[in-house]
Write an enzyme that holds these catalytic residues in place. Sequence first.
Site, PDB file in Angstrom:
ATOM      1  N   ASN A  11      -7.387  -8.922  15.835  1.00  0.00           N
ATOM      2  CA  ASN A  11      -8.825  -8.770  15.595  1.00  0.00           C
ATOM      3  C   ASN A  11      -9.389 -10.166  15.366  1.00  0.00           C
ATOM      4  O   ASN A  11      -9.183 -10.748  14.309  1.00  0.00           O
ATOM      5  CB  ASN A  11      -9.042  -7.874  14.366  1.00  0.00           C
ATOM      6  CG  ASN A  11     -10.502  -7.805  13.946  1.00  0.00           C
ATOM      7  OD1 ASN A  11     -11.390  -8.243  14.681  1.00  0.00           O
ATOM      8  ND2 ASN A  11     -10.743  -7.255  12.765  1.00  0.00           N
ATOM      9  N   TRP A  12     -10.078 -10.662  16.370  1.00  0.00           N
ATOM     10  CA  TRP A  12     -10.567 -12.056  16.293  1.00  0.00           C
ATOM     11  C   TRP A  12     -11.792 -12.189  15.398  1.00  0.00           C
ATOM     12  O   TRP A  12     -12.248 -13.301  15.146  1.00  0.00           O
ATOM     13  CB  TRP A  12     -10.892 -12.573  17.694  1.00  0.00           C
ATOM     14  CG  TRP A  12      -9.701 -12.736  18.584  1.00  0.00           C
ATOM     15  CD1 TRP A  12      -8.401 -12.418  18.289  1.00  0.00           C
ATOM     16  CD2 TRP A  12      -9.694 -13.266  19.922  1.00  0.00           C
ATOM     17  NE1 TRP A  12      -7.600 -12.723  19.360  1.00  0.00           N
ATOM     18  CE2 TRP A  12      -8.361 -13.235  20.367  1.00  0.00           C
ATOM     19  CE3 TRP A  12     -10.687 -13.740  20.777  1.00  0.00           C
ATOM     20  CZ2 TRP A  12      -7.999 -13.681  21.641  1.00  0.00           C
ATOM     21  CZ3 TRP A  12     -10.331 -14.178  22.039  1.00  0.00           C
ATOM     22  CH2 TRP A  12      -9.003 -14.157  22.472  1.00  0.00           C
ATOM     23  N   LYS A  13     -12.359 -11.063  14.999  1.00  0.00           N
ATOM     24  CA  LYS A  13     -13.587 -11.072  14.183  1.00  0.00           C
ATOM     25  C   LYS A  13     -14.646 -11.954  14.863  1.00  0.00           C
ATOM     26  O   LYS A  13     -14.687 -11.987  16.093  1.00  0.00           O
ATOM     27  CB  LYS A  13     -13.264 -11.509  12.749  1.00  0.00           C
ATOM     28  CG  LYS A  13     -12.118 -10.675  12.160  1.00  0.00           C
ATOM     29  CD  LYS A  13     -11.904 -10.844  10.688  1.00  0.00           C
ATOM     30  CE  LYS A  13     -10.746  -9.951  10.251  1.00  0.00           C
ATOM     31  NZ  LYS A  13     -10.519  -9.986   8.808  1.00  0.00           N
ATOM     32  N   HIS A 101     -13.937  -0.874  10.113  1.00  0.00           N
ATOM     33  CA  HIS A 101     -13.306  -2.020   9.441  1.00  0.00           C
ATOM     34  C   HIS A 101     -13.985  -2.249   8.087  1.00  0.00           C
ATOM     35  O   HIS A 101     -15.192  -2.065   7.961  1.00  0.00           O
ATOM     36  CB  HIS A 101     -13.417  -3.270  10.322  1.00  0.00           C
ATOM     37  CG  HIS A 101     -12.550  -4.386   9.843  1.00  0.00           C
ATOM     38  ND1 HIS A 101     -12.917  -5.189   8.780  1.00  0.00           N
ATOM     39  CD2 HIS A 101     -11.324  -4.802  10.230  1.00  0.00           C
ATOM     40  CE1 HIS A 101     -11.936  -6.060   8.563  1.00  0.00           C
ATOM     41  NE2 HIS A 101     -10.965  -5.853   9.424  1.00  0.00           N
ATOM     42  N   GLU A 103     -14.910  -4.832   6.659  1.00  0.00           N
ATOM     43  CA  GLU A 103     -16.032  -5.784   6.692  1.00  0.00           C
ATOM     44  C   GLU A 103     -17.310  -5.093   7.149  1.00  0.00           C
ATOM     45  O   GLU A 103     -18.414  -5.461   6.714  1.00  0.00           O
ATOM     46  CB  GLU A 103     -15.659  -6.980   7.593  1.00  0.00           C
ATOM     47  CG  GLU A 103     -14.635  -7.875   6.904  1.00  0.00           C
ATOM     48  CD  GLU A 103     -13.704  -8.637   7.825  1.00  0.00           C
ATOM     49  OE1 GLU A 103     -13.973  -8.728   9.041  1.00  0.00           O
ATOM     50  OE2 GLU A 103     -12.676  -9.137   7.316  1.00  0.00           O
ATOM     51  N   GLU A 173      -5.600  -1.098   5.805  1.00  0.00           N
ATOM     52  CA  GLU A 173      -5.920  -2.483   5.474  1.00  0.00           C
ATOM     53  C   GLU A 173      -6.459  -2.553   4.046  1.00  0.00           C
ATOM     54  O   GLU A 173      -7.662  -2.344   3.830  1.00  0.00           O
ATOM     55  CB  GLU A 173      -6.991  -3.024   6.428  1.00  0.00           C
ATOM     56  CG  GLU A 173      -6.571  -3.079   7.872  1.00  0.00           C
ATOM     57  CD  GLU A 173      -7.327  -4.166   8.639  1.00  0.00           C
ATOM     58  OE1 GLU A 173      -6.663  -4.984   9.278  1.00  0.00           O
ATOM     59  OE2 GLU A 173      -8.559  -4.222   8.549  1.00  0.00           O
ATOM     60  N   GLY A 179      -7.578 -11.601   4.664  1.00  0.00           N
ATOM     61  CA  GLY A 179      -8.032 -12.988   4.663  1.00  0.00           C
ATOM     62  C   GLY A 179      -7.721 -13.730   3.372  1.00  0.00           C
ATOM     63  O   GLY A 179      -8.271 -14.804   3.124  1.00  0.00           O
ATOM     64  N   SER A 219      -3.453 -10.126   5.943  1.00  0.00           N
ATOM     65  CA  SER A 219      -2.618 -11.337   5.811  1.00  0.00           C
ATOM     66  C   SER A 219      -1.252 -11.188   6.495  1.00  0.00           C
ATOM     67  O   SER A 219      -0.250 -11.711   5.998  1.00  0.00           O
ATOM     68  CB  SER A 219      -2.463 -11.734   4.339  1.00  0.00           C
ATOM     69  OG  SER A 219      -3.729 -12.060   3.781  1.00  0.00           O
ATOM     70  N   GLY A 240      -5.692 -10.448  11.681  1.00  0.00           N
ATOM     71  CA  GLY A 240      -6.909 -11.253  11.719  1.00  0.00           C
ATOM     72  C   GLY A 240      -6.593 -12.715  11.985  1.00  0.00           C
ATOM     73  O   GLY A 240      -6.312 -13.122  13.113  1.00  0.00           O
ATOM     74  N   GLY A 241      -6.592 -13.510  10.926  1.00  0.00           N
ATOM     75  CA  GLY A 241      -6.439 -14.966  11.035  1.00  0.00           C
ATOM     76  C   GLY A 241      -5.281 -15.410  11.911  1.00  0.00           C
ATOM     77  O   GLY A 241      -5.433 -16.330  12.733  1.00  0.00           O
TER      78      GLY A 241
HETATM   79  P1  13P Z   1      -6.278 -11.159   8.082  1.00  0.00           P
HETATM   80  O1  13P Z   1      -5.043 -10.957   8.937  1.00  0.00           O
HETATM   81  O2  13P Z   1      -6.988 -12.428   8.374  1.00  0.00           O
HETATM   82  O3  13P Z   1      -5.984 -10.929   6.643  1.00  0.00           O
HETATM   83  O4  13P Z   1      -7.303  -9.992   8.522  1.00  0.00           O
HETATM   84  C1  13P Z   1      -6.860  -8.694   8.562  1.00  0.00           C
HETATM   85  C2  13P Z   1      -7.890  -7.867   9.230  1.00  0.00           C
HETATM   86  O5  13P Z   1      -8.944  -7.617   8.683  1.00  0.00           O
HETATM   87  C3  13P Z   1      -7.605  -7.362  10.571  1.00  0.00           C
HETATM   88  O6  13P Z   1      -8.545  -6.414  10.962  1.00  0.00           O
END
Ligand code: 13P
Length: 257
Positions: A11-13, A101, A103, A173, A179, A219, A240-241
Amino acid sequence: MTDRRDLICGNWKMHSNHLEAIQMIQKLHYRLEPDTYERVEVVVAPPFTSLRSAQTVIETDRMQIGLGAQDVFWEDEGAYTGEVSAPMLAKLSVKYVIVGHSERRQHFGETDEMVQKKIRAVLRHEMTPIVCVGETLDQREEGRATDVVVTQLRGALSGLDAEQVGGLAIAYEPVWAIGTGRNATPDDAGEMCEVIRNEISELAGSDAAESVRILYGGSVNPGNIKAMMAKRHIDGALVGGASLDPDTFAAVVRYWI
Ligand code: 13P
């Protein structure tokens, strides 16, 4: 044992323009040996503005990387300025759509009811929703993590039939792990994923529970993915990251190496 196929989705956000997206996908493709895809389904979910370029590079080079979107609106078309619909995504060969999600729940007020409508829209257009659930730190510390996750799950899945539920991917999640560099322990993550599978068995029957794929997110990195994937109820990861750097993401995807 089950034949659930591992699913690892980046997930590149809100990262990367379309030119960067092309480069990231090309690099990832070269770093993934062909045998990767026998074990794991690999998906990247770039921002909407990169989907067309991503589709083109994937199809032109006959890559086995799948395409995901990060969100969707529930109506197919209409006066909804700024929104993107499921048929628009399906036309771009999008296979997976992340829905609910944390967020989006946190910053954009998404409710379980909205999540449910989005899931239905994705299914109507023959894509697979990746439905996100997870508790905040306060909720965990108050001992309410399981209740919160089960409530989100029930709200999201209400009205779906067993076959539809069995085809979903659910991402657990925990919000406090996203993050932050602080992942859930594999034991805690595995336990919550088991709770989710048991709840799905209650809601939709044992066949659906056996086939639904449950991912962990929060993470995830090359150092912790192997222990996560060793858990019986964890079928993959939402990353994510660590998905933004192709070398790092390739190391996550090839977690058994
Ligand atoms: P991180 O891997 O950056 O913690 O993000 C997780 C995430 O929200 C994937 O959707």
